[in-house]
Write a protein that holds these residues in place. Structure first.
Motif, PDB file in Angstrom:
ATOM      1  N   ALA A 165       0.833  -1.206   0.000  1.00 33.83           N
ATOM      2  CA  ALA A 165       0.000   0.000   0.000  1.00 33.83           C
ATOM      3  C   ALA A 165       0.867   1.256   0.000  1.00 33.83           C
ATOM      4  O   ALA A 165       0.547   2.246  -0.680  1.00 33.83           O
ATOM      5  N   GLY A 166       1.977   1.242   0.739  1.00 37.11           N
ATOM      6  CA  GLY A 166       2.891   2.383   0.739  1.00 37.11           C
ATOM      7  C   GLY A 166       3.541   2.586  -0.617  1.00 37.11           C
ATOM      8  O   GLY A 166       3.706   3.726  -1.074  1.00 37.11           O
ATOM      9  N   LEU A 167       3.919   1.483  -1.281  1.00 37.43           N
ATOM     10  CA  LEU A 167       4.460   1.592  -2.635  1.00 37.43           C
ATOM     11  C   LEU A 167       3.491   2.316  -3.554  1.00 37.43           C
ATOM     12  O   LEU A 167       3.868   3.215  -4.316  1.00 37.43           O
ATOM     13  N   LEU A 168       2.226   1.919  -3.501  1.00 41.03           N
ATOM     14  CA  LEU A 168       1.229   2.472  -4.412  1.00 41.03           C
ATOM     15  C   LEU A 168       0.881   3.915  -4.057  1.00 41.03           C
ATOM     16  O   LEU A 168       0.501   4.697  -4.932  1.00 41.03           O
ATOM     17  N   MET A 169       1.007   4.279  -2.769  1.00 36.74           N
ATOM     18  CA  MET A 169       0.683   5.639  -2.360  1.00 36.74           C
ATOM     19  C   MET A 169       1.592   6.654  -3.042  1.00 36.74           C
ATOM     20  O   MET A 169       1.130   7.696  -3.532  1.00 36.74           O
ATOM     21  N   SER A 170       2.890   6.369  -3.105  1.00 35.76           N
ATOM     22  CA  SER A 170       3.806   7.290  -3.774  1.00 35.76           C
ATOM     23  C   SER A 170       3.533   7.327  -5.274  1.00 35.76           C
ATOM     24  O   SER A 170       3.665   8.370  -5.907  1.00 35.76           O
ATOM     25  N   GLY A 171       3.156   6.175  -5.856  1.00 31.68           N
ATOM     26  CA  GLY A 171       2.778   6.174  -7.260  1.00 31.68           C
ATOM     27  C   GLY A 171       1.573   7.048  -7.517  1.00 31.68           C
ATOM     28  O   GLY A 171       1.517   7.783  -8.517  1.00 31.68           O
ATOM     29  N   GLN A 172       0.605   7.003  -6.607  1.00 36.71           N
ATOM     30  CA  GLN A 172      -0.570   7.861  -6.739  1.00 36.71           C
ATOM     31  C   GLN A 172      -0.181   9.332  -6.683  1.00 36.71           C
ATOM     32  O   GLN A 172      -0.682  10.153  -7.460  1.00 36.71           O
ATOM     33  N   MET A 173       0.710   9.685  -5.762  1.00 35.07           N
ATOM     34  CA  MET A 173       1.147  11.070  -5.647  1.00 35.07           C
ATOM     35  C   MET A 173       1.862  11.525  -6.921  1.00 35.07           C
ATOM     36  O   MET A 173       1.699  12.669  -7.374  1.00 35.07           O
ATOM     37  N   ALA A 174       2.659  10.650  -7.519  1.00 31.14           N
ATOM     38  CA  ALA A 174       3.346  11.008  -8.758  1.00 31.14           C
ATOM     39  C   ALA A 174       2.351  11.222  -9.889  1.00 31.14           C
ATOM     40  O   ALA A 174       2.489  12.165 -10.699  1.00 31.14           O
ATOM     41  N   LEU A 175       1.327  10.362  -9.979  1.00 29.63           N
ATOM     42  CA  LEU A 175       0.288  10.553 -10.993  1.00 29.63           C
ATOM     43  C   LEU A 175      -0.436  11.873 -10.782  1.00 29.63           C
ATOM     44  O   LEU A 175      -0.681  12.628 -11.736  1.00 29.63           O
ATOM     45  N   ASN A 176      -0.781  12.162  -9.540  1.00 26.11           N
ATOM     46  CA  ASN A 176      -1.455  13.428  -9.251  1.00 26.11           C
ATOM     47  C   ASN A 176      -0.561  14.619  -9.582  1.00 26.11           C
ATOM     48  O   ASN A 176      -1.043  15.658 -10.049  1.00 26.11           O
ATOM     49  N   GLY A 177       0.738  14.473  -9.348  1.00 25.03           N
ATOM     50  CA  GLY A 177       1.653  15.551  -9.693  1.00 25.03           C
ATOM     51  C   GLY A 177       1.707  15.799 -11.186  1.00 25.03           C
ATOM     52  O   GLY A 177       1.804  16.952 -11.638  1.00 25.03           O
TER      53      GLY A 177
END
Length: 310
Positions: A165-177
């Motif tokens: 879940a932590g791995l995917l959280m940073s991926g989500q933040m990068a997509l949002n960025g």
């Protein structure tokens, strides 16, 4: 700002676990959290002229390919974080949850910045930066030793879920960025996260109902304490501010800023407001201090000079 967001994430993890317990269903808790987040972000977008204009431009940018189709993954990524909170915090406590979640963020965001997958700068790790990531891993292992000693198989599986879940959280933040960089505002990224997330949750709920496995989306909602679902308001703050901060300082340093806030907030919660499965020992603050040391090393010596993404 990253420290404040991190503290809020620690509180959100605990409250989401209580919300899921009261509803009897993690999917129901995620649907409540995402619905509140969507309503808050949509309301702000309606009253803010620049946000409203950015939201109007977003569908055209998506159709033209200026924004990649993979933005639809941001919602499911966020769902997994909420489900992990709902399922594991009551078992291992918020401090250990935060440590493993944080380590997943560190690994993911370091990779994102090193390979230039986020908008803006490309930040290659130095040998000291890699050592800092390893130090963070050592801190996570040290903090988890008391629990691993009692039930290492079950606990190891729980930690693997939280780490993912932590791995995917940073991926989500990068997509949002990336969406924020294309639209000039963070609101379209937030709305995309909630819209695609709610769509995925409704699809899963419908499939479970069709298969005869009902969910607790409405069961017990009247008995839920009013401030539990109010924690869903934390989501828009994390999504909107995170999208802006990632664009400014990069995914890794943003995640490192979250570390201190999450660790401080989660340890205070486990001491003052422990869940049934909380084991808070001397190893927990030691692991937290090792993670904070990793934060300091990464900030000071963790990167080569910025280079443009390839």
């Amino acid at each position: 700002m990253s420290l404040v967001i991190g503290t809020m994430l620690a509180a959100q993890a605990r409250i989401n676990s209580f919300l899921a317990a009261d509803l009897g269903d993690g999917y129901a808790a995620a649907l409540v959290v995402f619905s509140l987040g969507f309503a808050t972000t949509a309301s702000f977008s309606l009253v803010h002229p620049r946000a409203r204009a950015a939201v109007r431009r977003f569908p055209g940018q998506l159709r033209s390919g200026q924004i990649g189709w993979w933005i639809i993954l941001s919602g499911p990524m966020g769902i997994l974080a909420v489900l992990a909170q709902a399922a594991t915090v009551k078992v291992i406590g918020v401090a250990l949850f935060s440590l493993f979640f944080i380590f997943g963020q560190i690994v993911s965001s370091a990779s994102i910045d090193h390979f230039g997958w986020s908008p803006g700068r490309r930040l290659r790790l130095t040998p000291l930066g890699l050592a800092a990531v390893i130090l963070a891993l050592a801190g996570v292992v040290a903090a988890s030793l008391p629990r691993l000693a009692t039930a290492w198989v079950a606990t190891g599986l729980i930690f693997a879920v939280v780490f993912t879940a932590g791995l995917l959280m940073s991926g989500q933040m990068a997509l949002n960025g990336s969406v924020t960089a294309a639209t000039g505002r963070p609101e379209p990224a937030g709305l995309a996260t909630y819209v695609f997330g709610i769509a995925a949750l409704l699809a899963v709920t419908a499939a479970m109902q069709f298969a005869g496995h009902g969910t607790g989306v409405l069961v017990g909602l009247a008995e839920v304490k009013w401030w539990y679902p109010a924690a869903g308001l934390i989501g828009p703050v994390v999504v909107l501010l995170g999208a802006v901060i990632v664009r400014t300082v990069g995914a890794l340093l943003f995640s490192m800023g979250l570390v201190a806030g999450q660790l401080a907030g989660s340890m205070l919660l486990d001491v003052a407001w422990p869940s049934a499965g909380t084991i808070f020992s001397w190893a927990t603050p030691i692991g937290g201090l090792m993670a904070l040391a990793a934060l300091f090393v990464l900030q000071r010596w963790g990167h080569h000079r910025s280079v443009p993404p390839e």
